[in-house]
Design an enzyme around this catalytic site. Structure first.
Site, PDB file in Angstrom:
ATOM      1  CG  HIS A  41     -34.174   2.675 -31.731  1.00 50.35           C
ATOM      2  ND1 HIS A  41     -34.931   3.400 -32.626  1.00 50.35           N
ATOM      3  CD2 HIS A  41     -34.885   1.551 -31.455  1.00 50.35           C
ATOM      4  CE1 HIS A  41     -36.058   2.742 -32.861  1.00 50.35           C
ATOM      5  NE2 HIS A  41     -36.059   1.619 -32.162  1.00 50.35           N
ATOM      6  CG  HIS A 128     -33.082  -6.142 -34.371  1.00 46.45           C
ATOM      7  ND1 HIS A 128     -33.609  -6.778 -33.253  1.00 46.45           N
ATOM      8  CD2 HIS A 128     -34.086  -5.416 -34.907  1.00 46.45           C
ATOM      9  CE1 HIS A 128     -34.882  -6.447 -33.135  1.00 46.45           C
ATOM     10  NE2 HIS A 128     -35.197  -5.609 -34.110  1.00 46.45           N
TER      11      HIS A 128
END
Length: 189
Positions: A41, A128
């Protein structure tokens, strides 16, 4: 209380390329606590420990934020670490695509949560996908190899549609951390 975070899941068609990269890195880099493979995720907000009541308040604040955003396209591209020195604590894969839409969503999330009385991170948002966390005794050879991989590897996944976020519970188990979806928050609802 349970640890919780809001994130955009990495879904098809990007997922197989990310899984392949992760497998390669696991083979090359020992002494890393790898992030759970079943729930990659891009975090929008990390709550830390949160009660069931506060979770409900957070969802009440976040539903309209997510519903007000249009879906957008992302992909994963590049490797890096936090901090960017010889002792990285987090290894990550970067995010490309409509990062402006992602940043607006993250900022709107922070604004809504702050208005609802939740503490928020003051640092600039750096999107990120966390790959893993090196153990404190991570050998110098592994740190060198990671620097080589950052310089030489440009992992690119196919693009994927970011059209919802998930509030996850983060649970520590005897086999490692598990991220369990608590609620899905669709965009453009």
């Amino acid at each position: 209380p349970v640890r919780a975070f809001l994130a955009i899941p990495i879904v098809l068609p990007a997922r197989p390329a990310l899984d392949a990269l992760r497998g390669r890195l696991m083979d090359e880099l020992p002494d890393v606590r790898w992030a759970p493979a079943d729930s990659p995720h891009i975090t929008l907000h990390f709550f830390g420990s949160i009660s069931a009541e506060d979770s409900g308040r957070a969802l009440h604040a976040l539903r309209p934020v997510c519903a007000a955003h249009q879906p957008f396209v992302l992909c994963l591209n590049g490797l890096g670490a936090f901090p960017e020195n010889n002792r990285p604590a987090v290894l990550w894969c970067g995010v490309n695509g409509d990062t402006e839409a992602l940043r607006r969503l993250a900022q709107d999330t922070v604004t809504a949560l702050r208005s609802a009385g939740f503490p928020t991170d003051e640092r600039p948002y750096h999107p990120h996908c966390t790959l893993g966390r090196p153990r404190p005794s991570w050998p110098a050879a592994c740190r060198s190899r990671w620097k080589e991989l950052i310089a030489s590897t440009t992992p690119v996944t196919p693009t994927f549609m970011a059209d919802y976020a998930i509030l996850y519970d983060s649970l520590s188990t005897s086999t490692g951390v598990r991220h369990l979806p608590r609620e899905t928050l669709p965009f453009d609802a």
